[in-house]
Design a protein around this motif. Structure first.
Motif, PDB file in Angstrom:
ATOM      1  N   UNK A 215       0.832  -1.191   0.000  1.00 57.53           N
ATOM      2  CA  UNK A 215       0.000   0.000   0.000  1.00 57.53           C
ATOM      3  C   UNK A 215       0.871   1.246   0.000  1.00 57.53           C
ATOM      4  N   UNK A 216       0.430   2.271   0.724  1.00 54.09           N
ATOM      5  CA  UNK A 216       1.205   3.518   0.766  1.00 54.09           C
ATOM      6  C   UNK A 216       2.228   3.547   1.900  1.00 54.09           C
ATOM      7  N   UNK A 217       2.285   2.465   2.672  1.00 52.77           N
ATOM      8  CA  UNK A 217       3.259   2.389   3.762  1.00 52.77           C
ATOM      9  C   UNK A 217       2.856   3.160   4.997  1.00 52.77           C
ATOM     10  N   UNK A 218       1.619   3.674   5.026  1.00 51.81           N
ATOM     11  CA  UNK A 218       1.167   4.469   6.170  1.00 51.81           C
ATOM     12  C   UNK A 218       0.380   3.643   7.184  1.00 51.81           C
ATOM     13  N   UNK A 219       0.156   2.347   6.887  1.00 57.76           N
ATOM     14  CA  UNK A 219      -0.500   1.512   7.893  1.00 57.76           C
ATOM     15  C   UNK A 219       0.432   1.347   9.096  1.00 57.76           C
ATOM     16  N   UNK A 220      -0.146   1.195  10.268  1.00 63.54           N
ATOM     17  CA  UNK A 220       0.651   1.213  11.494  1.00 63.54           C
ATOM     18  C   UNK A 220       0.635  -0.143  12.199  1.00 63.54           C
ATOM     19  N   UNK A 283      -5.741  -6.836   5.169  1.00 61.37           N
ATOM     20  CA  UNK A 283      -4.598  -6.417   5.975  1.00 61.37           C
ATOM     21  C   UNK A 283      -5.027  -5.234   6.838  1.00 61.37           C
ATOM     22  N   UNK A 284      -4.887  -5.318   8.174  1.00 61.68           N
ATOM     23  CA  UNK A 284      -5.340  -4.224   9.038  1.00 61.68           C
ATOM     24  C   UNK A 284      -4.590  -2.927   8.765  1.00 61.68           C
ATOM     25  N   UNK A 285      -5.316  -1.824   8.797  1.00 64.01           N
ATOM     26  CA  UNK A 285      -4.698  -0.510   8.551  1.00 64.01           C
ATOM     27  C   UNK A 285      -4.008   0.030   9.796  1.00 64.01           C
ATOM     28  N   UNK A 286      -4.535  -0.318  10.962  1.00 62.49           N
ATOM     29  CA  UNK A 286      -3.974   0.165  12.219  1.00 62.49           C
ATOM     30  C   UNK A 286      -3.924  -0.973  13.239  1.00 62.49           C
ATOM     31  N   UNK A 287      -2.898  -0.905  14.079  1.00 69.62           N
ATOM     32  CA  UNK A 287      -2.813  -1.899  15.143  1.00 69.62           C
ATOM     33  C   UNK A 287      -2.019  -1.298  16.301  1.00 69.62           C
ATOM     34  N   UNK A 288      -2.686  -1.091  17.423  1.00 66.91           N
ATOM     35  CA  UNK A 288      -1.999  -0.605  18.631  1.00 66.91           C
ATOM     36  C   UNK A 288      -2.780  -1.071  19.844  1.00 66.91           C
TER      37      UNK A 288
END
Length: 324
Positions: A215-220, A283-288
């Motif tokens: 993707x754009x590499x902005x997923x966390x 694929x999850x966009x965010x994970x914290x």
């Protein structure tokens, strides 16, 4: 034993670790031996590697058994850590039916063993039970946003079903259960071709290959060093039988994939280029993780910062690639 509070100064019994020759399992074996436990390491070596526990084979309190948890296991132990299951998409999608069986049938077999022996059993669950989350950060009360029929479902839903089984055994049989949800963990002994982002980036950087961002590499993601995770797992097992979880274990510091790639490049001195590929399905966009419960209940917090943990992991892969 399961009716009293267990602590590191008291408990020195025999511990079963399924998936014990895996990345996390091998570190857990090592830590428990250091504190005086006898350790029975069980693994079918689908993703686990003998090299991970080779240095333990001559230890007088260590025993290795080749076994698949989808078949019943008859042993005598005082605690059970159930870690058996391929954990990276490359591996769990290789045989998705077997992945689901490992999570579900494996959980049934370990719960049955714990019930017979009347001992505590800990389930290594995952942040993937939250799916592609609409809540951020993720608390244990969040029920998740999971695709039940996608290519990642064998792992995500398998782990969700295992959690269901653990809590039903608690309700129906008063079993002493512990459930932890592991967020992205990294460190030495990761499989070099497991497809996980940390190992991918490090191996690509050390080889001078393009570093692949999806993707754009902005997923966390949030990255927890393996020593911190193992400390949290043991702290969870050492609680009284009233503490069941689920409890998130992970590092609440959040990084984009681009930030991680740049950090790996700097630490390795690599000239690799960053290239972009399509984002995989689901694929999850965010994970914290929200780790408030781990802090309040276990007194646990991660202590190893990402740059320090990456340095140790890079040194491991550098040595591994030189031998290869």
């Amino acid at each position: 034993m399961n009716d009293r509070t267990r602590d590191k100064d008291y408990f020195s019994g025999r511990v079963l670790i399924t998936g014990g020759a895996g990345f996390i399992g091998s570190h857990l074996c090592e830590r428990l031996l250091e504190r005086g436990n006898e350790v029975l390491c069980v693994d079918n070596f689908f993703t686990g590697r003998r090299n991970n526990i080779g240095h333990l084979l001559q230890h007088p309190r260590f025993e290795l058994m080749r076994h698949d948890v989808t078949f019943p296991l008859y042993v005598e132990v005082d605690q059970i850590y159930n870690l058996a299951c391929p954990a990276s998409p490359v591996h769990y999608q290789f045989d998705p039916v077997q992945t689901t069986k490992t999570s579900v049938v494996g959980a049934i077999n370990m719960l049955g063993l714990a019930k017979r022996l009347k001992v505590p059993v800990l389930q290594a669950s995952t942040s993937e039970v939250y799916g592609d989350p609409s809540q951020h950060p993720q608390t244990e009360a969040y029920w998740g946003n999971v695709n039940p029929i996608g290519p990642r479902s064998c792992y995500d839903e398998g782990k969700r079903c295992a959690e269901t089984l653990f809590f039903d055994y608690r309700r129906q049989h008063q079993l002493d259960i512990k459930v932890i949800r592991i967020f992205n963990t990294y460190g030495p002994r990761m499989h070099p071709s497991d497809g996980r982002v940390v190992s991918n980036f490090i191996v690509q950087a050390l080889k001078g290959e393009d570093i692949t961002l999806y993707g754009n590499g902005e997923q966390t993601r949030s990255f927890c060093y393996v020593d911190d995770l193992v400390a949290g797992m043991i702290a969870m097992m050492d609680t009284s039988s009233e503490v069941t979880g689920p409890i998130n274990l992970g590092n609440p510091s959040e990084f984009t994939m681009r930030e991680l790639a740049q950090m790996v490049k700097e630490l390795t001195g690599s000239k690799s280029r960053l290239v972009h590929l399509p984002l995989p399905q689901d694929d999850p966009k965010q994970r914290r993780p929200d780790t408030s419960q781990a802090s309040d209940t276990l007194g646990w917090r991660p202590t190893v910062p990402l740059n320090e943990g990456l340095g140790r992991t890079i040194a491991y892969f550098d040595d591994l690639l030189k031998v290869a």
